[in-house]
Design a protein around this motif. Structure first.
Motif, PDB file in Angstrom:
ATOM      1  N   GLU A  62       0.799  -0.964   0.101  1.00 29.98           N
ATOM      2  CA  GLU A  62      -0.060  -0.065   0.059  1.00 29.98           C
ATOM      3  C   GLU A  62       0.786   1.304  -0.220  1.00 29.98           C
ATOM      4  O   GLU A  62       2.215   1.198   0.351  1.00 29.98           O
ATOM      5  CB  GLU A  62      -0.936   0.059   1.232  1.00 29.98           C
ATOM      6  N   PRO A  63       0.231   2.452  -0.294  1.00 35.68           N
ATOM      7  CA  PRO A  63       1.010   3.684  -0.216  1.00 35.68           C
ATOM      8  C   PRO A  63       1.664   3.989   0.870  1.00 35.68           C
ATOM      9  O   PRO A  63       1.138   3.649   1.929  1.00 35.68           O
ATOM     10  CB  PRO A  63       0.095   4.973  -0.889  1.00 35.68           C
ATOM     11  N   ALA A  64       2.731   4.517   0.903  1.00 34.60           N
ATOM     12  CA  ALA A  64       3.363   4.965   2.203  1.00 34.60           C
ATOM     13  C   ALA A  64       2.459   6.056   3.109  1.00 34.60           C
ATOM     14  O   ALA A  64       1.820   6.840   2.119  1.00 34.60           O
ATOM     15  CB  ALA A  64       4.856   5.388   2.152  1.00 34.60           C
ATOM     16  N   GLU A  65       2.759   6.214   4.323  1.00 36.90           N
ATOM     17  CA  GLU A  65       1.737   7.355   4.842  1.00 36.90           C
ATOM     18  C   GLU A  65       2.786   8.702   4.478  1.00 36.90           C
ATOM     19  O   GLU A  65       3.812   8.816   4.311  1.00 36.90           O
ATOM     20  CB  GLU A  65       1.844   7.140   6.410  1.00 36.90           C
ATOM     21  N   GLU A  66       1.829   9.713   4.615  1.00 35.10           N
ATOM     22  CA  GLU A  66       2.433  11.052   4.490  1.00 35.10           C
ATOM     23  C   GLU A  66       3.739  11.153   4.974  1.00 35.10           C
ATOM     24  O   GLU A  66       3.826  11.185   6.190  1.00 35.10           O
ATOM     25  CB  GLU A  66       1.191  12.282   4.905  1.00 35.10           C
ATOM     26  N   GLY A  67       4.643  11.793   4.116  1.00 36.19           N
ATOM     27  CA  GLY A  67       6.166  12.099   4.824  1.00 36.19           C
ATOM     28  C   GLY A  67       7.090  10.847   5.151  1.00 36.19           C
ATOM     29  O   GLY A  67       8.053  11.314   5.655  1.00 36.19           O
TER      30      GLY A  67
END
Length: 703
Positions: free
Chosen positions: A519-524
């Motif tokens: 899944e996409p990485a979390e913000e930052g």
């Protein structure tokens, strides 16, 4: 003895926006302290500190030059190590690594331009490392100079607390001196053949007395607010605060970062620099004031402390690597504790290997004075290292410590280079590897598909200088391709995926089976966030790090066009193994295939670097410039008036900015200027992403 010396040592830098006059100020410092006997000028290419040919031709600073000089303040000889840093945003790494090892810095502001884009960047870098600052408003003799406007901008734009210690007498062509608010005297310089070495203290002119009293009142009030005891006396009788008490409080508050003493002058006209040197000695910290430095013991991972003392175990940080044609590889170091002797051995903590220091030098720009010993609190250059990089800690062989290193921004632009002739091939490789050693923001890699050598850097000017240096210093002529943007890739949606890797050969086969959620990485979040949720020994523990390694390595080659994926979250929740055929390599290969197949199903997208652009232009060209920015997919973030010019802040994709300086000159008849720095990555619109993929892959069906 060493203690006394250290109290009178200053390690300072000079930082500012491009063209604020850093190198000119440094040249004046060298002249007044007796290191040079003629004044070098940036604009005619004779500046001592701008020693590279390119610096002299372009009138800009590219590398941070170091020098050591001496200044007498209050009958005490002070040793000042100065680093003149570049102002151009493409060389931001030079500022970053210099600030990491400095005790204090002089922030220069142009009296006309005030707080400009790069001033904010270097100010933020100084905040990050907690470096105390003195501000100096330079170019007071220029048309449009306004000291009080710069004072307001430092307050508003930088959120700082500037305290004027001087106010100017006149401005523009009538600028003749300053009023010293601590001594309440007028300081006037003589325009004679002594080049400003002579100045006199006079009574304050009648027409400026009221203004001087007003600013003196503000100064005393600001000083009193910092110290409770002085505050009580200030309410009883403001006049009871002595000059010595004020100097002591200003010094402490500057070192604590509570205030920024503000001064002014015109370095080019030789006005104000000696008083600035006095302020450096009076208010900026010595290595003793900066206190102890903390590091980590690499063996125990426990915190350790080193004091600026010759008797402590040695600890030093290499903050810059330079290639010198005569002495070879020079490593610039700040010695924090103990002492280094020429011929001794030290430990490089990163490599875990011993290194012998063959020679030590005190630097004066690009000339070296050999030294046998360098003690704590000093800056020097050393020769003899086999393997050293920027940010390496060097320490005593018996007492290991690792100091905090530095982080450097990723390059955003690349070009392909090839030597013009076959005989240049080896020299190109050698030159590029030496330049990459010197500069952590410059990277060299070989494109797997085309076999081309691609160099990456922080901007067009950065790469232009690199190619120029290859030609001059390494005698390599190269052909270069068109600039390419350093795109990145990311995924949009989470996806669960099962990958089975089977290979049957003559003997043992290969087998691995993993089930993952990608899944996409979390913000930052940068890099790979790997979560292991395997239960019941379905995959043996020793194979799980191989799955993580497989994903980490695969991220350098995204599913769309092979651009790197910056951040990713992977959860390993199930799988199976074969008692004979499974091994670590099988699971690593399986993870790489899983990344490729899962990422292409997870809504892959292309990201491009967005630059933050500041344009200063006369008002009549605003319409054309903004229309041009819109054509470049730019978003105007703000506008303000500065003097009789307009300042436009915008975010523009780097892909649209190649050759922009030339276009801006044409649009504004050469009267507008711009500065640009990297801001963030954002998704490329689909129609443009298709074009990029067609160029790179020859197909667009991947999106």
């Amino acid at each position: 003895m060493a203690k006394q010396d250290l109290k009178n040592t200053r390690n300072i830098g000079i930082m500012a926006h491009i063209d604020a006059g850093k190198t000119t100020v440094t040249e004046r410092v060298l002249f007044y302290t007796g290191l040079t006997h003629r004044l070098g000028e940036t604009h005619d290419g004779s500046a001592t500190m701008d020693w590279m040919e390119q610096e002299q031709e372009r009138g800009i600073t590219i590398t941070s030059a170091a020098t050591t000089t001496f200044w007498k303040y209050k009958e005490q000889e002070h040793k000042i190590n100065i680093i003149d840093t570049p102002g151009h945003v493409d060389f931001t790494v030079e500022v970053e690594r210099s600030l990491r090892i400095l005790d204090g810095t002089v922030a220069l502001f142009c009296a006309v331009g005030g707080v400009e884009a790069q001033s904010e960047t270097v100010w933020r870098q100084a905040e990050k490392y907690g470096v105390p600052r003195i501000a100096f408003v330079n170019k007071m003799d220029r048309q449009g100079a306004d000291f009080f406007n710069v004072y307001n901008e430092i307050k508003e734009k930088l959120g700082a607390n500037p305290i004027p210690l001087q106010i100017p007498i006149g401005s523009e062509h009538s600028f003749s001196g300053v009023i010293d608010l601590i001594e309440m005297k007028a300081v006037r310089w003589f325009d004679d053949e002594t080049m400003g070495t002579n100045y006199s203290l006079e009574e304050i002119p009648e027409d400026l007395k009221e203004q001087a009293e007003e600013w003196r009142g503000k100064l005393v009030e600001s000083v009193a607010e910092i110290d409770d005891e002085l505050l009580e006396r200030y309410f009883e009788d403001p006049e009871s605060i002595t000059k010595e008490e004020m100097l002591a409080v200003i010094r402490k508050a500057t070192i604590d970062g509570l205030i920024v003493p503000l001064m002014c002058g015109s370095a080019f006209k030789n006005k104000g620099v000696q008083r600035l040197l006095d302020a450096v000695c009076a208010f900026l910290p010595s290595p003793l004031d900066k206190g102890d430095i903390t590091g980590v013991n690499p063996a125990t991972q426990k915190e350790e402390i080193r004091t600026a003392n010759v008797d402590e175990p040695m600890a030093a940080l290499a903050f810059k690597i330079a290639t010198d044609p005569f002495v070879g590889r020079l490593a610039y170091m700040r010695v924090y504790s103990g002492k280094i002797e020429a011929g001794s051995q030290v430990m490089n903590v990163r490599t875990g290997k011993k290194e012998r220091i063959s020679r030590l030098y005190q630097m004066h720009s690009n000339k070296q004075n050999a030294k046998d010993i360098i003690e704590a609190g000093d800056i020097c250059a050393a020769v003899g290292f086999k393997d050293i990089r920027t940010g390496d800690t060097l320490c005593d062989l018996k007492h290991h410590i690792e100091l905090e290193s530095m982080e450097f921004p990723e390059p955003v632009i690349g070009i392909a280079v090839e030597p013009k002739s076959q005989k240049d091939l080896d020299r190109l490789g050698n030159g590029l590897s030496k330049l990459a050693e010197e500069d952590p923001t410059f990277q060299v890699n070989t494109d797997h598909d085309s076999g081309q050598t691609v160099i990456r850097g922080m901007g067009e000017l950065h790469l232009e200088i690199i190619i120029d240096r290859l030609r001059r210093e390494f005698k390599v002529e190269c052909n270069q391709g068109t600039p390419q943007v350093a795109y990145k890739e990311a995924i949009s949606n989470p996806v669960e995926f099962r990958e089975i890797f089977k290979k049957q050969t003559g003997g043992r086969g290969k087998f691995a089976d993993i089930q993952v959620k990608v899944e996409p990485a979390e913000e930052g979040v940068q890099g790979l966030e790997f979560i292991d949720k395997v239960k019941g020994g379905n995959i043996p523990r020793e194979y799980i790090p191989s799955v993580q390694k497989g994903f980490e390595e695969a991220m350098s080659n995204g599913p769309l066009a092979g651009f790197p994926v910056d951040g990713l979250k992977v959860t390993l929740f199930d799988g199976s193994f074969h008692p004979v055929d499974s091994d670590q390599l099988s699971f690593e290969i399986c993870a790489k295939q899983a990344f490729r197949n899962a990422a292409s199903k997870a809504g892959p997208k292309l990201l491009e670097p967005i630059m933050s652009l500041e344009i200063v232009t006369p008002e009549e060209y605003m319409g054309d410039i903004i229309a041009d920015l819109n054509r470049r997919r730019g978003e105007v973030a703000g506008m303000e008036t500065k003097g009789n010019a307009k300042v436009i802040e915008a975010n523009v994709p780097l892909a649209e900015q190649f050759g922009y300086v030339t276009v801006l000159r044409t649009l504004s008849s050469g009267r507008a200027t711009s500065s640009m720095e990297f801001s963030h990555y954002q998704e490329v619109p689909r129609n443009l992403a298709e074009k990029v993929l067609e160029n790179v892959q020859g197909r667009v069906d991947l999106l």
